[in-house]
Design a protein around this motif. Structure first.
Motif, short mmCIF file in Angstrom:
data_model
loop_
_atom_site.label_atom_id
_atom_site.label_comp_id
_atom_site.label_asym_id
_atom_site.label_seq_id
_atom_site.Cartn_x
_atom_site.Cartn_y
_atom_site.Cartn_z
N VAL A 220 0.86 -1.18 0.00
CA VAL A 220 0.00 0.00 0.00
C VAL A 220 0.90 1.23 0.00
O VAL A 220 1.93 1.26 0.68
CB VAL A 220 -0.95 0.00 1.22
CG1 VAL A 220 -0.17 -0.03 2.53
CG2 VAL A 220 -1.90 1.19 1.19
N GLU A 221 0.54 2.21 -0.81
CA GLU A 221 1.32 3.43 -0.83
C GLU A 221 1.17 4.16 0.51
O GLU A 221 0.05 4.39 0.97
CB GLU A 221 0.85 4.35 -1.96
CG GLU A 221 1.41 3.98 -3.32
CD GLU A 221 2.92 4.08 -3.33
OE1 GLU A 221 3.48 5.19 -3.18
OE2 GLU A 221 3.58 3.04 -3.50
N PRO A 222 2.28 4.53 1.15
CA PRO A 222 2.19 5.20 2.45
C PRO A 222 1.30 6.44 2.44
O PRO A 222 0.56 6.69 3.40
CB PRO A 222 3.65 5.55 2.77
CG PRO A 222 4.44 4.53 2.04
CD PRO A 222 3.68 4.26 0.77
N ALA A 223 1.35 7.22 1.36
CA ALA A 223 0.55 8.45 1.31
C ALA A 223 -0.93 8.16 1.39
O ALA A 223 -1.71 8.97 1.92
CB ALA A 223 0.86 9.23 0.03
N VAL A 224 -1.38 7.00 0.89
CA VAL A 224 -2.79 6.64 0.92
C VAL A 224 -3.29 6.48 2.35
O VAL A 224 -4.47 6.73 2.65
CB VAL A 224 -3.02 5.33 0.12
CG1 VAL A 224 -4.44 4.81 0.30
CG2 VAL A 224 -2.73 5.57 -1.36
N VAL A 225 -2.41 6.08 3.26
CA VAL A 225 -2.80 5.90 4.67
C VAL A 225 -2.31 7.06 5.53
O VAL A 225 -2.11 6.91 6.74
CB VAL A 225 -2.30 4.55 5.21
CG1 VAL A 225 -3.05 3.41 4.54
CG2 VAL A 225 -0.79 4.38 5.03
N GLY A 226 -2.08 8.21 4.90
CA GLY A 226 -1.77 9.42 5.65
C GLY A 226 -0.30 9.64 5.95
O GLY A 226 0.04 10.56 6.70
N LEU A 227 0.58 8.84 5.37
CA LEU A 227 2.02 8.99 5.61
C LEU A 227 2.65 9.57 4.35
O LEU A 227 3.19 8.87 3.50
CB LEU A 227 2.64 7.64 5.97
CG LEU A 227 2.01 6.97 7.20
CD1 LEU A 227 2.54 5.56 7.39
CD2 LEU A 227 2.24 7.80 8.45
N ALA A 228 2.56 10.90 4.24
CA ALA A 228 2.89 11.58 2.98
C ALA A 228 4.38 11.78 2.77
O ALA A 228 4.81 12.12 1.67
CB ALA A 228 2.17 12.93 2.94
N VAL A 229 5.17 11.60 3.83
CA VAL A 229 6.61 11.85 3.73
C VAL A 229 7.36 10.54 3.93
O VAL A 229 7.19 9.86 4.95
CB VAL A 229 7.07 12.89 4.77
CG1 VAL A 229 8.58 13.05 4.75
CG2 VAL A 229 6.40 14.23 4.52
N GLU A 230 8.18 10.18 2.94
CA GLU A 230 8.99 8.97 3.02
C GLU A 230 10.45 9.37 2.80
O GLU A 230 10.76 10.19 1.94
CB GLU A 230 8.57 7.95 1.97
CG GLU A 230 9.35 6.65 2.02
CD GLU A 230 8.80 5.58 1.07
OE1 GLU A 230 9.30 4.44 1.11
OE2 GLU A 230 7.88 5.91 0.30
N ALA A 231 11.33 8.78 3.60
CA ALA A 231 12.75 9.12 3.50
C ALA A 231 13.60 7.87 3.65
O ALA A 231 13.26 6.95 4.39
CB ALA A 231 13.13 10.14 4.57
N MET A 232 14.72 7.86 2.92
CA MET A 232 15.75 6.85 3.10
C MET A 232 16.86 7.48 3.93
O MET A 232 17.42 8.53 3.56
CB MET A 232 16.30 6.40 1.74
CG MET A 232 15.27 5.78 0.81
SD MET A 232 14.60 4.21 1.41
CE MET A 232 16.02 3.13 1.20
#
Length: 313
Positions: A220-232
């Motif tokens: 599931v895309e994180p942004a779809v569940v409210g997690l709009a920021v992803e970082a490595m």
């Protein structure tokens, strides 16, 4: 952006625990009407909000950081994503333009010296062999379930290491291919496809999963569940802190993926949060268990592939 209901988020969380769970099992674990779970679950799958897919493990893994020619990041991402041996491909900010995870068995010399440098759009690569997984996407949870609900769905501990069988029989290969296409494919449909009995198919799938030849992941895309920021996060620490820090990070809900690597850092961590303020809070100290660290942060700006599956754009 899709607005998910509480029930839909809980169903996604249930599939993260057991992607092959029947709607009856999910309904029982979550104490919800089976008809409602079936309706919402089918909608989530049909509309691609969540995808359940099998991913095949290999003996070794690499993280590949690619610098790309100006304007060629999207071309390089598409090219590397199309390879069957890559599991994810992210365009990122920072010195590198693209981060890819690749799985392989045997000799990888030709891939590293000829194939990857010749990828359209790629100007240089830095390779980080994965030494140990502390957490994979299979172990990531939304946090929408109570411990008892998750326990009712759990089929066993999440596997982060595996002993790969190099020569699977043709029937196993066909079963794996079916699960890569649809991780929820029924025993009946797979049995028809591979010309085996349902009992035999069920037994082989159980063996493939428990021995780590494959795993089933709900994507599931994180942004779809409210997690709009992803970082490595590329983490440098002392050798004595690597194991303790990796184990600690695996428990953090913000962490989707954590691996020890060989290279100019010791850990690579994929973090998803709601906003930049939460990312700053995580980086500035709450997640590091007192370890001495240095962090290089790359924001994920586009995901072309996750869990071995191309993402439609």
């Amino acid at each position: 952006m899709i607005e998910l209901s509480t029930v839909q988020r809980r169903i996604i969380a249930a599939l993260q625990v057991d992607g092959r769970a029947t709607w009856r099992k999910v309904a029982s674990a979550l104490d919800l009407p089976e008809r409602s779970v079936s309706r919402h679950g089918a909608w989530l799958l049909e509309n691609g909000v969540v995808t359940v897919a099998g991913i095949r493990h290999r003996e070794h893994s690499l993280l590949i950081a690619c610098a790309c020619a100006p304007g060629a990041g999207r071309i390089a991402s598409a090219s590397l994503s199309s390879r069957p041996d890559t599991s994810f491909a992210y365009q990122v900010t920072g010195r590198e333009d693209l981060i890819v995870e690749m799985h392989y068995s045997g000799d990888v010399t030709e891939v590293l010296t000829l194939e990857l440098p010749a990828t359209p759009g790629v100007s240089s690569i830095v390779v980080y062999p994965v030494l140990k997984y502390f957490k994979t996407i299979r172990g990531w949870r939304l946090g929408s379930l109570k411990p008892a609900e998750e326990a009712a769905l759990q089929t066993g501990p999440d596997v982060t290491s595996w002993q790969i069988q190099p020569n699977l029989n043709p029937k196993d290969e066909q079963i794996i291919a079916a699960l890569q296409e649809d991780g929820r494919a029924s025993f009946e449909s797979i049995a028809r496809r591979v010309a085996m009995s349902e009992t035999s198919v069920a037994r082989r799938i159980d063996w493939l999963l428990t021995t780590g030849q494959i795993s089933i992941r709900a994507l599931v895309e994180p942004a779809v569940v409210g997690l709009a920021v992803e970082a490595m996060l590329w983490v440098s620490t002392t050798s004595s802190d690597v194991e303790r820090l990796g184990q600690h990070l695996a428990t953090r809900p913000e962490v989707r993926y954590a691996a020890a690597v060989a290279g100019d850092c010791q850990l690579v961590v994929d973090v998803t949060v709601a906003n930049h303020a939460e990312l700053y809070e995580f980086i500035s100290g709450i997640g590091w268990a007192g370890a001495m660290i240095q962090i290089k942060t790359s924001l994920v700006v586009d995901a072309r592939k996750r869990g071995g599956r191309l993402i439609s754009k």
